[in-house]
Scaffold this active site. Sequence first.
Site, PDB file in Angstrom:
ATOM      1  N   TYR A  11      33.260 -26.257  83.366  1.00 39.50           N
ATOM      2  CA  TYR A  11      32.991 -24.928  82.808  1.00 39.50           C
ATOM      3  C   TYR A  11      32.473 -25.014  81.386  1.00 39.50           C
ATOM      4  O   TYR A  11      31.405 -24.478  81.049  1.00 39.50           O
ATOM      5  CB  TYR A  11      34.258 -24.066  82.849  1.00 39.50           C
ATOM      6  CG  TYR A  11      34.190 -22.873  81.940  1.00 39.50           C
ATOM      7  CD1 TYR A  11      33.223 -21.891  82.133  1.00 39.50           C
ATOM      8  CD2 TYR A  11      35.066 -22.715  80.867  1.00 39.50           C
ATOM      9  CE1 TYR A  11      33.132 -20.791  81.285  1.00 39.50           C
ATOM     10  CE2 TYR A  11      34.998 -21.625  80.025  1.00 39.50           C
ATOM     11  CZ  TYR A  11      34.032 -20.660  80.236  1.00 39.50           C
ATOM     12  OH  TYR A  11      33.942 -19.581  79.388  1.00 39.50           O
ATOM     13  N   LYS A  37      28.722 -24.099  79.734  1.00 38.48           N
ATOM     14  CA  LYS A  37      28.538 -23.121  78.670  1.00 38.48           C
ATOM     15  C   LYS A  37      27.909 -23.759  77.437  1.00 38.48           C
ATOM     16  O   LYS A  37      27.080 -23.133  76.758  1.00 38.48           O
ATOM     17  CB  LYS A  37      29.881 -22.476  78.303  1.00 38.48           C
ATOM     18  CG  LYS A  37      30.420 -21.531  79.364  1.00 38.48           C
ATOM     19  CD  LYS A  37      29.516 -20.329  79.603  1.00 38.48           C
ATOM     20  CE  LYS A  37      29.491 -19.381  78.437  1.00 38.48           C
ATOM     21  NZ  LYS A  37      28.665 -18.164  78.729  1.00 38.48           N
ATOM     22  N   THR A  41      31.909 -19.357  74.551  1.00 37.31           N
ATOM     23  CA  THR A  41      33.350 -19.593  74.479  1.00 37.31           C
ATOM     24  C   THR A  41      33.693 -20.658  73.445  1.00 37.31           C
ATOM     25  O   THR A  41      32.855 -21.515  73.125  1.00 37.31           O
ATOM     26  CB  THR A  41      33.868 -20.050  75.860  1.00 37.31           C
ATOM     27  OG1 THR A  41      35.215 -20.483  75.753  1.00 37.31           O
ATOM     28  CG2 THR A  41      33.059 -21.224  76.395  1.00 37.31           C
ATOM     29  N   ASP A  42      34.937 -20.641  72.972  1.00 38.48           N
ATOM     30  CA  ASP A  42      35.379 -21.686  72.049  1.00 38.48           C
ATOM     31  C   ASP A  42      35.590 -23.017  72.766  1.00 38.48           C
ATOM     32  O   ASP A  42      35.704 -24.068  72.132  1.00 38.48           O
ATOM     33  CB  ASP A  42      36.667 -21.277  71.324  1.00 38.48           C
ATOM     34  CG  ASP A  42      37.832 -20.949  72.253  1.00 38.48           C
ATOM     35  OD1 ASP A  42      37.665 -21.014  73.490  1.00 38.48           O
ATOM     36  OD2 ASP A  42      38.916 -20.604  71.740  1.00 38.48           O
ATOM     37  N   GLU A  43      35.616 -23.003  74.098  1.00 34.57           N
ATOM     38  CA  GLU A  43      35.881 -24.234  74.842  1.00 34.57           C
ATOM     39  C   GLU A  43      34.745 -25.250  74.730  1.00 34.57           C
ATOM     40  O   GLU A  43      34.941 -26.435  75.018  1.00 34.57           O
ATOM     41  CB  GLU A  43      36.186 -23.911  76.305  1.00 34.57           C
ATOM     42  CG  GLU A  43      37.436 -23.071  76.451  1.00 34.57           C
ATOM     43  CD  GLU A  43      37.951 -22.996  77.874  1.00 34.57           C
ATOM     44  OE1 GLU A  43      37.815 -23.990  78.609  1.00 34.57           O
ATOM     45  OE2 GLU A  43      38.490 -21.938  78.238  1.00 34.57           O
TER      46      GLU A  43
END
Length: 351
Positions: free
Chosen positions: A158, A162, A133-135
Amino acid sequence: MKVLVTGGAGFIGSAVCRYLVGELGHTAINVDKLTYAGNLSTLKEIEDSPNYHFEKVDICDRAALDDVFKRHKPDAVMHLAAESHVDRSITGAADFIQTNIVGTFQMLEAARDHYGSLDDAGKKAFRFLHVSTDEVYGSLGADGLFEETTPYDPSSPYSASKASADHLANAWFETYGLPVVISNCSNNYGPYHLPEKLIPLMILNALDGKPLPVYGDGSNVRDWLYVDDHAKALFTIMTTGRLGEKYNVGGRNERTNLEVVERICDILEELRPKNTPYSEQITFVTDRPGHDARYAIDATKLEDELGWKAEENFESGIKKTIQWYLDNEWWWAPLREHAGERKGVLAAKKD
């Protein structure tokens, strides 16, 4: 190709399976634990295909993974299985650590053993695509885009889990020579999205006459990517991406959360008009902890090196998405019982 897809009953994973089997004619082995986020009805279109196989397996269960690899002998792995809801990670981080970190470790080890058993031709063809993810990059200011070289700066349980998984995948490439490729995507939307997520929640709450809860003042910006475009990007990355590299996948569709909700209201006015404007249902709720201000992906590397282009812009994609929810109550209605509120909404502090 025979592709093992973890999390294949989830939102993005099911789109990948439908694309592999329904459009490309490849074989998909769906490995999914069927948590709350896994729903086999998302695969109704391909469930009877001889090229589709389902294995109810927890990716943290190494013995079960080894058995799946031995029986199916996949040519590639697309690892999407993850706990993925930021709000849920705030109130229940343990599941995110277990699935996203320990589960990824077990997947990498099972794939490494399988890779070691392949002949030279099989080794040359094998790929392990780790989907992220970009997060993991944290939050952007008003300007700039996340690039593949952007330093990691996760701010929620989260995104931290990741980021950890990304580092593991890269380490298994560097240390063991496992042919890994990593992708980092922006926010996905489209058909079969769980009703607790922003866009489907707003669509269904609007139809039900319920409040449309927007965090803070709604100024947080996200780059939106139509899920079928993402599925195609992932296949492109898996088959043609350079080993050990990372590719960002984005739709080049930045919108504030409030703009997204207002556009949903506008489209519903056209497709399902009612006596009062849908926009009157918009309410502003307490912002969630660590809410990143802006995400935006630079997909230039993917576009220039591998030739992928998003087919949907936000306007075309959101209209398709809303129409799908209007036409497919059979799918989402059973899931709505506990999906009428934002998961991370905090009680207002008392004076």
